[in-house]
Scaffold this active site. Structure first.
Site, PDB file in Angstrom:
ATOM      1  N   ARG A  58      -2.191   3.065   6.967  1.00  0.00           N
ATOM      2  CA  ARG A  58      -3.420   2.937   7.759  1.00  0.00           C
ATOM      3  C   ARG A  58      -4.296   4.193   7.705  1.00  0.00           C
ATOM      4  NH1 ARG A  58      -0.039  -0.537  11.383  1.00  0.00           N
ATOM      5  NH2 ARG A  58      -1.035  -2.583  11.390  1.00  0.00           N
ATOM      6  N   VAL A  72       7.653  11.558   5.906  1.00  0.00           N
ATOM      7  CA  VAL A  72       6.958  12.332   4.869  1.00  0.00           C
ATOM      8  C   VAL A  72       5.526  12.579   5.340  1.00  0.00           C
ATOM      9  CG1 VAL A  72       6.176  12.336   2.464  1.00  0.00           C
ATOM     10  CG2 VAL A  72       8.396  11.336   3.058  1.00  0.00           C
ATOM     11  N   GLY A 126      11.999   4.081   7.996  1.00  0.00           N
ATOM     12  CA  GLY A 126      11.461   5.413   8.286  1.00  0.00           C
ATOM     13  C   GLY A 126      11.607   5.783   9.756  1.00  0.00           C
ATOM     14  N   ALA A 149       0.868  -1.183   0.000  1.00  0.00           N
ATOM     15  CA  ALA A 149       0.000   0.000   0.000  1.00  0.00           C
ATOM     16  C   ALA A 149       0.906   1.236   0.000  1.00  0.00           C
ATOM     17  CB  ALA A 149      -0.964  -0.002   1.187  1.00  0.00           C
ATOM     18  N   HIS A 160       7.040   5.663   1.607  1.00  0.00           N
ATOM     19  CA  HIS A 160       7.811   4.541   1.059  1.00  0.00           C
ATOM     20  C   HIS A 160       8.672   5.013  -0.122  1.00  0.00           C
ATOM     21  CE1 HIS A 160       4.108   2.319   2.605  1.00  0.00           C
ATOM     22  NE2 HIS A 160       5.074   1.777   3.304  1.00  0.00           N
ATOM     23  N   SER A 169       0.701   7.302   6.134  1.00  0.00           N
ATOM     24  CA  SER A 169       0.677   5.945   6.675  1.00  0.00           C
ATOM     25  C   SER A 169      -0.304   5.126   5.853  1.00  0.00           C
ATOM     26  CB  SER A 169       0.221   5.978   8.135  1.00  0.00           C
ATOM     27  OG  SER A 169      -0.183   4.687   8.545  1.00  0.00           O
TER      28      SER A 169
HETATM   29  P1  AMP Z   1       5.295  -0.160   6.375  1.00  0.00           P
HETATM   30  O1  AMP Z   1       4.920  -0.536   4.983  1.00  0.00           O
HETATM   31  O2  AMP Z   1       4.271   0.663   7.071  1.00  0.00           O
HETATM   32  O3  AMP Z   1       5.800  -1.335   7.176  1.00  0.00           O
HETATM   33  O4  AMP Z   1       6.539   0.811   6.224  1.00  0.00           O
HETATM   34  C1  AMP Z   1       7.691   0.434   5.513  1.00  0.00           C
HETATM   35  C2  AMP Z   1       8.786   1.429   5.787  1.00  0.00           C
HETATM   36  O5  AMP Z   1       8.354   2.732   5.384  1.00  0.00           O
HETATM   37  C3  AMP Z   1       9.138   1.523   7.282  1.00  0.00           C
HETATM   38  O6  AMP Z   1      10.543   1.653   7.403  1.00  0.00           O
HETATM   39  C4  AMP Z   1       8.411   2.771   7.710  1.00  0.00           C
HETATM   40  O7  AMP Z   1       9.017   3.412   8.817  1.00  0.00           O
HETATM   41  C5  AMP Z   1       8.547   3.633   6.456  1.00  0.00           C
HETATM   42  N1  AMP Z   1       7.510   4.677   6.449  1.00  0.00           N
HETATM   43  C6  AMP Z   1       6.174   4.521   6.667  1.00  0.00           C
HETATM   44  N2  AMP Z   1       5.536   5.711   6.631  1.00  0.00           N
HETATM   45  C7  AMP Z   1       6.491   6.645   6.383  1.00  0.00           C
HETATM   46  C8  AMP Z   1       6.477   8.063   6.223  1.00  0.00           C
HETATM   47  N3  AMP Z   1       5.356   8.773   6.319  1.00  0.00           N
HETATM   48  N4  AMP Z   1       7.657   8.693   5.978  1.00  0.00           N
HETATM   49  C9  AMP Z   1       8.814   7.986   5.871  1.00  0.00           C
HETATM   50  N5  AMP Z   1       8.895   6.643   6.015  1.00  0.00           N
HETATM   51  C10 AMP Z   1       7.763   5.984   6.263  1.00  0.00           C
END
Ligand code: AMP
Length: 273
Positions: free
Chosen positions: A184, A173, A144, A29, A34, A182
């Protein structure tokens, strides 16, 4: 862009390559957060690998594993546009056996803050991250700062297990109104999305206070809670970079974190001052 589903095939494909490899693990997603990790990996490495895997072991019973947003087609397009070399889409069966070795998060650092609301969550995170890092064996892996506790625990894991990878933290971001991106956020109704802005506003308030030399953690936390009301706040925490509570802000060495529930959605955010 090559798409690989099988961990052993990916391991074989990347084995004995001389290029530097930048790796971005995600749960899909994909959004601009990302993408900024991928861009950084693209700038700093010859090969870029992105994984998309909704890791079941980091979800507790009753959490949103089955409803977690999935956008495989759009994600594949985004990765192509971002010049990703290899997209890794493992299956649960490819990644896990029924009875196997797994990692335990540290007993204190893994069970405070998000670990207190989600006990055992970080065992699953560390186990999947070590598996992914062993499959890809990247030069650098990108995480992140938004998930500050996760980042801290992964850095500890790499240090304490003497692993050969450089962990690169990437800034959060946000949407133009301040809400941290996010996957979510799609759960939020329009009204809840407005409510959710209290989280970034509370952090903005904290940073304003710090810039006016208000460095007392209790005072800052109180003001933040006023901004956050009436949201259900799981925690407000003011920590140093070693993730220890501090009574006074140490400029250049402090993380201010919030977790709050908006409707039925848990949202995390933080700033580094
Ligand atoms: P996730 O898919 O939510 O597990 O996130 C994958 C990676 O993207 C993780 O290292 C998160 O910390 C990073 N991430 C998620 N949201 C953000 C954001 N808004 N800004 C920067 N990195 C992010």
């Amino acid at each position: 862009m090559k798409i690989i589903y099988d961990p052993l095939e990916l391991q074989e494909y990347l084995k004995n390559r001389s290029e530097t490899i930048g790796f971005v693990p995600t749960m899909g997603a994909l959004h601009e957060g990302h993408i900024s990790l991928i861009k950084k990996a693209r700038e700093q490495n010859e090969l870029v690998v992105v994984s998309i895997f909704v890791n079941p072991t980091q979800f507790l019973k009753g959490e949103d594993l089955d409803s977690y947003p999935s956008k495989n087609e759009a994600d594949t397009k985004i990765c192509k546009l971002a010049n990703v070399d290899v997209l890794f889409f493992p299956t649960k069966e490819g990644m896990y056996l029924n009875d196997e070795v797994s990692l335990l998060a540290p007993k204190v650092r893994g069970y405070v803050l998000e670990g207190a609301t989600r006990p055992g969550h970080f065992n699953g995170v560390l186990t999947v991250v070590i598996k992914l890092l062993n499959i890809v064996r990247p030069t650098r892996a990108y995480f992140g700062k938004k998930d500050a506790q996760q980042l801290n625990l992964i850095m500890l894991m790499v240090k304490h297990l003497f692993m050969h990878v450089e962990i690169i933290p990437v800034d959060t971001v946000r949407d133009s109104d301040g809400l941290a991106k996010s996957s979510r956020n799609v759960y939020l109704s329009p009204e809840e999305r407005v409510e959710a802005l209290k989280i970034s506003k509370s952090l903005h308030e904290a940073s304003k206070l710090v810039s006016r030399r208000e460095l007392n953690s209790r005072q800052i936390e109180e003001k933040m809670r006023e901004v956050l009301a009436p949201l259900e706040v799981a925690y407000v925490a003011i920590l140093n970079r070693e993730f220890e509570r501090i009574d006074e802000i140490q400029i250049g060495n402090t993380v201010i974190l919030v977790e709050a529930v908006v409707g039925r959605t848990r949202l995390l955010d933080n700033i580094w001052v």
